[in-house]
Design an enzyme around this catalytic site. Structure first.
Site, PDB file in Angstrom:
ATOM      1  N   TYR A 108     -57.485  54.364  79.993  1.00 59.81           N
ATOM      2  CA  TYR A 108     -56.199  54.213  80.681  1.00 59.81           C
ATOM      3  C   TYR A 108     -55.302  55.435  80.525  1.00 59.81           C
ATOM      4  CZ  TYR A 108     -57.578  49.308  80.487  1.00 59.81           C
ATOM      5  OH  TYR A 108     -58.266  48.131  80.601  1.00 59.81           O
ATOM      6  N   HIS A 144     -49.824  53.936  85.389  1.00 55.04           N
ATOM      7  CA  HIS A 144     -49.185  52.861  84.623  1.00 55.04           C
ATOM      8  C   HIS A 144     -48.886  53.294  83.188  1.00 55.04           C
ATOM      9  CE1 HIS A 144     -47.845  48.820  85.027  1.00 55.04           C
ATOM     10  NE2 HIS A 144     -48.866  48.189  84.465  1.00 55.04           N
ATOM     11  N   PHE A 197     -51.481  45.869  75.146  1.00 52.12           N
ATOM     12  CA  PHE A 197     -51.662  45.814  76.593  1.00 52.12           C
ATOM     13  C   PHE A 197     -50.317  45.444  77.208  1.00 52.12           C
ATOM     14  CE2 PHE A 197     -56.115  45.724  75.461  1.00 52.12           C
ATOM     15  CZ  PHE A 197     -56.648  46.619  76.378  1.00 52.12           C
ATOM     16  N   ASN A 239     -48.991  43.396  79.367  1.00 58.37           N
ATOM     17  CA  ASN A 239     -48.383  42.072  79.543  1.00 58.37           C
ATOM     18  C   ASN A 239     -47.939  41.415  78.238  1.00 58.37           C
ATOM     19  OD1 ASN A 239     -50.941  41.555  78.640  1.00 58.37           O
ATOM     20  ND2 ASN A 239     -51.477  40.101  80.240  1.00 58.37           N
ATOM     21  N   ASP A 258     -43.324  53.184  84.445  1.00 59.22           N
ATOM     22  CA  ASP A 258     -43.631  53.601  85.806  1.00 59.22           C
ATOM     23  C   ASP A 258     -42.842  52.748  86.786  1.00 59.22           C
ATOM     24  OD1 ASP A 258     -45.559  51.597  84.694  1.00 59.22           O
ATOM     25  OD2 ASP A 258     -46.223  51.490  86.775  1.00 59.22           O
ATOM     26  N   ASN A 303     -45.410  44.036  84.656  1.00 61.12           N
ATOM     27  CA  ASN A 303     -45.766  43.105  83.581  1.00 61.12           C
ATOM     28  C   ASN A 303     -45.196  43.504  82.219  1.00 61.12           C
ATOM     29  OD1 ASN A 303     -47.142  41.352  85.261  1.00 61.12           O
ATOM     30  ND2 ASN A 303     -49.076  42.436  85.011  1.00 61.12           N
TER      31      ASN A 303
END
Length: 189
Positions: free
Chosen positions: A14, A19, A64, A66, A91, A112
């Site tokens: 990632y 993001h 993560f 969320n 973002d 999220n």
């Protein structure tokens, strides 16, 4: 003391996602301002340092996106800080790529990470919104957000991250308008 949180997802796959621009912003600030070593704390990675006369804690949640609110909540409670000491770098689809705006409070716009922080702490915190642009159709949003920056965007990305870190003393002082204006001046062609 202030807590600056960068939103992103953990893991090398990632690292260059749009993001993860919040993680990238904090990494650049930590490097430019010579922050201390990374510590594993509060379900994330924490670095301590100073910007101008202000003590700043940089937190990248490892939960993560969320579940970001869990890490942020733990850090605020530990240091007995309120949301007035919290700044979240994230973002923003509704801003042109590489534009930087600040907003106090507000909605989550489907983000999220913001939604998680909002659920844990409420919506009244400062946000550094970093534009990634909208792909044009809602069906393409997930691929765009979770997509990597293109090679052709790397210079603009580096310039923007450099401007954020160079002007971060204004952010630390609470001079949000000056922070945004000086970044925009640095990024003019």
């Amino acid at each position: 003391m202030q807590l600056w949180v960068g939103l992103g997802n953990p893991g090398p796959q990632y690292a260059m996602n749009r993001h993860n621009i919040g993680f990238m912003a904090l990494d650049t600030i930590a490097e430019v301002h010579d922050f201390g070593p990374v510590q594993k704390k509060f379900l994330g990675w924490l670095q301590e340092g100073r910007i101008g006369g202000s003590k700043i804690l940089l937190l990248k949640p490892a939960t993560f996106m969320n579940e970001s609110g869990r890490a942020v909540g733990e850090a605020l409670r530990f240091y007995k800080l309120g949301t007035d000491a919290l700044t979240v770098f994230h973002d923003e689809l509704d801003l042109a790529p590489f534009k930087v705006k600040i907003k106090q409070g507000g909605g989550t716009a489907g983000h999220n990470g913001l939604r998680s922080i909002d659920q844990h702490l409420g919506a009244d915190f400062r946000r550094v919104r970093i534009g990634i642009g909208h792909p044009g159709h809602k069906d393409r949003v997930t691929g765009h957000v979770l997509g990597n920056y293109a090679k052709s965007e790397m210079d603009d990305l580096a310039d923007m991250l450099g401007a954020i870190s160079a002007e971060s003393e204004w952010l630390a002082k609470g001079e949000d308008t000056r922070f945004m204006n000086d970044i925009a001046l640095r990024l003019q062609d």
